[in-house]
Design a protein around this motif. Structure first.
Motif, short mmCIF file in Angstrom:
data_model
loop_
_atom_site.label_atom_id
_atom_site.label_comp_id
_atom_site.label_asym_id
_atom_site.label_seq_id
_atom_site.Cartn_x
_atom_site.Cartn_y
_atom_site.Cartn_z
N MET A 1 -10.64 -5.97 3.56
CA MET A 1 -9.99 -6.57 2.59
C MET A 1 -9.97 -5.69 1.34
SD MET A 1 -10.57 -10.36 1.37
CE MET A 1 -12.17 -10.14 0.91
N PHE A 2 -11.46 -5.39 0.87
CA PHE A 2 -11.58 -4.53 -0.28
C PHE A 2 -11.08 -3.20 -0.39
CE2 PHE A 2 -15.15 -7.99 -0.28
CZ PHE A 2 -14.95 -8.42 -1.46
N THR A 3 -11.01 -2.74 0.89
CA THR A 3 -10.62 -1.47 0.80
C THR A 3 -9.04 -1.14 0.58
OG1 THR A 3 -12.23 -0.98 2.69
CG2 THR A 3 -10.25 0.74 2.40
N GLU A 4 -8.56 -2.30 1.27
CA GLU A 4 -6.98 -2.43 0.91
C GLU A 4 -6.68 -2.65 -0.32
OE1 GLU A 4 -8.63 -3.82 3.40
OE2 GLU A 4 -7.99 -3.00 5.52
N ALA A 5 -7.51 -3.60 -0.97
CA ALA A 5 -7.20 -3.97 -2.39
C ALA A 5 -7.40 -2.91 -3.45
CB ALA A 5 -8.14 -5.18 -2.91
N ILE A 6 -8.49 -2.02 -3.13
CA ILE A 6 -8.85 -0.96 -4.14
C ILE A 6 -7.55 0.13 -3.93
CG2 ILE A 6 -10.27 0.84 -4.38
CD1 ILE A 6 -12.65 -0.98 -3.95
N GLU A 7 -7.16 0.46 -2.33
CA GLU A 7 -6.25 1.37 -2.17
C GLU A 7 -4.76 0.87 -2.95
OE1 GLU A 7 -5.81 1.45 2.10
OE2 GLU A 7 -7.34 3.36 2.15
N ALA A 8 -4.48 -0.30 -3.05
CA ALA A 8 -3.27 -0.64 -3.63
C ALA A 8 -3.34 -0.19 -5.30
CB ALA A 8 -3.23 -2.18 -3.81
N ILE A 9 -4.54 -0.33 -5.81
CA ILE A 9 -4.85 0.28 -7.01
C ILE A 9 -4.54 1.85 -7.14
CG2 ILE A 9 -6.44 0.19 -9.09
CD1 ILE A 9 -7.69 -2.27 -8.16
N LEU A 10 -5.13 2.34 -6.07
CA LEU A 10 -5.22 3.65 -6.36
C LEU A 10 -3.77 4.46 -6.03
CD1 LEU A 10 -8.44 4.59 -4.54
CD2 LEU A 10 -8.07 4.44 -7.03
N ASP A 11 -2.98 3.58 -5.22
CA ASP A 11 -1.59 3.99 -5.18
C ASP A 11 -1.09 4.15 -6.36
OD1 ASP A 11 -1.64 4.43 -2.30
OD2 ASP A 11 -1.29 2.40 -1.92
N ASP A 12 -1.37 3.31 -7.36
CA ASP A 12 -0.70 3.13 -8.63
C ASP A 12 -1.34 4.10 -9.61
OD1 ASP A 12 1.19 1.10 -7.78
OD2 ASP A 12 0.04 -0.33 -8.45
N CYS A 13 -2.47 4.25 -9.66
CA CYS A 13 -3.07 5.04 -10.66
C CYS A 13 -3.45 6.22 -10.38
CB CYS A 13 -4.41 4.11 -11.21
SG CYS A 13 -4.10 2.45 -11.67
N ALA A 14 -4.00 6.59 -9.17
CA ALA A 14 -4.69 7.83 -8.74
C ALA A 14 -3.57 8.69 -7.89
CB ALA A 14 -6.06 7.65 -7.82
N THR A 15 -2.55 8.97 -8.46
CA THR A 15 -1.41 9.79 -7.93
C THR A 15 -1.77 11.21 -8.18
OG1 THR A 15 -0.08 9.68 -9.96
CG2 THR A 15 0.23 7.81 -8.60
N PRO A 16 -1.19 12.06 -7.39
CA PRO A 16 -1.55 13.41 -7.72
C PRO A 16 -1.00 13.92 -9.29
CG PRO A 16 -0.59 13.32 -5.50
CD PRO A 16 -0.48 11.95 -6.10
#
Length: 333
Positions: A1-16
């Motif tokens: 649950m936490f991993t998916e939530a954090i990945e959703a943030i990183l998908d938006d913010c930690a792009t190449p």
């Protein structure tokens, strides 16, 4: 649950694109603030203190995700630092905190922290100094960059009057946490590099078919897959203990195994990508550069292999399989 939530943030913010901008001197506040405001820096803090109360094994997938996204801020280190500061009576500092697993005092009583991950951008450093625990203000240090393009790693030196008093004797916990974090980051980045390589080999055509259908390429991909899977298992081992800090021997095995796989994974990925794989415009180098940097962080495989070897030689009975199965979390280890 936490991993998916954090990945959703990183998908938006930690792009190449965002990583490249930060490497070129841009601000990293968007990534840091998004994760901090969501409360994910307190994953290891107890629920009574407003945290998630996760175990080490439960937080490991999150730390691996940070590596998979090549996160350019010390999120993992700050999560660990908050856990290590929890019972010390020292308040968690505001801003980005990183870990320095091995500092040394100079003859003039100044303090040097060599090759600190995120040393060029952090606000604070939780440091191990000969087994003692110190919390250092990074803004008071002289910072020397590693010289590697796009790296946030640097050597920090504090004058004697800028070095605070120690407040704990569990400094080795900083080294163990930092090494285990880098093992997880390597495993995550390897997973991403392999996915990129596999996709490229399936998409790239030569002589009328994708290069992924050639036996020689399939062999190299299968070897990569084995090492990626092994690195993931090693990362899980590093965080598999029941304590609040990664176990010493389990961490040694995890860091040694993941670091040892870096040269093969990185070189094979670049070889299979061909010329495009070495270009700055292509994303592969964002991850392979970090793999090489994380390989030597907190000691390369040679450092940790020695620790594992000493433990193996110290066992009186049993096979190497028995050692691998029981020793990492045993009290004797």
């Amino acid at each position: 649950m936490f991993t998916e939530a954090i990945e959703a943030i990183l998908d938006d913010c930690a792009t190449p694109e965002a990583i490249r901008a930060i490497e070129n001197g841009g601000p990293a506040a968007s990534i840091w603030n998004a994760v901090e405001e969501a409360g994910f820096l307190e994953l290891l803090s107890p629920e009574s203190a407003g945290g998630a109360g996760l175990s080490l094994s439960a937080v490991e997938p999150v730390l691996r995700a940070f590596g998979r996204y090549a996160v350019p801020v010390p999120l993992a280190q700050s999560i660990a630092a908050r856990a290590l500061l929890r019972d010390t009576g020292v308040a968690t500092p505001v801003g980005m905190t990183t870990l320095a697993g091995a500092c040394r005092r100079r003859e003039d009583d100044s303090l040097e922290a060599p090759q600190v991950q995120f040393g060029m951008t952090c606000d604070h450093v939780l440091a191990n100094v000969d087994g003692d625990l110190l919390l250092l203000d990074a803004t008071l240090a002289a910072r020397e960059p590693s010289g590697v393009r796009g790296s946030f790693c640097g050597t920090l030196v504090w004058r004697p009057d800028a070095v605070p008093a120690t407040f704990g004797t569990n400094g080795e916990a900083v080294l163990l946490f930092s090494a285990a974090i880098h093992a997880a980051a390597i495993a995550g980045a390897m997973d991403h590099v392999f996915a990129m390589t596999l996709q490229y080999c399936n998409d790239r055509s030569q002589f009328g078919k994708s290069i992924g259908k050639f036996q020689a390429v399939q062999h190299q991909l299968s070897v990569m897959a084995q090492h990626v899977a092994s690195a993931g298992m090693a990362s899980g081992l590093g965080f598999g203990g029941a304590g609040a800090v990664p176990e010493r021997l389990a961490t040694a095995i995890a860091k040694a195994r993941t670091s040892a796989a870096v040269p093969l994974i990185a070189s094979t990925a670049h070889a299979l990508h061909g010329a495009i794989g070495v270009t700055a415009e292509y994303d592969l180098q964002l991850y392979t550069r970090r793999l090489h940097e994380w390989r030597i962080a907190d000691g390369s495989e040679a450092f940790w292999h020695r620790m594992v070897g000493i433990a193996v030689l110290a066992q009186e009975h049993g096979t190497i399989v028995d050692f691998a199965r029981t020793a990492p979390y045993s009290a004797a280890a």
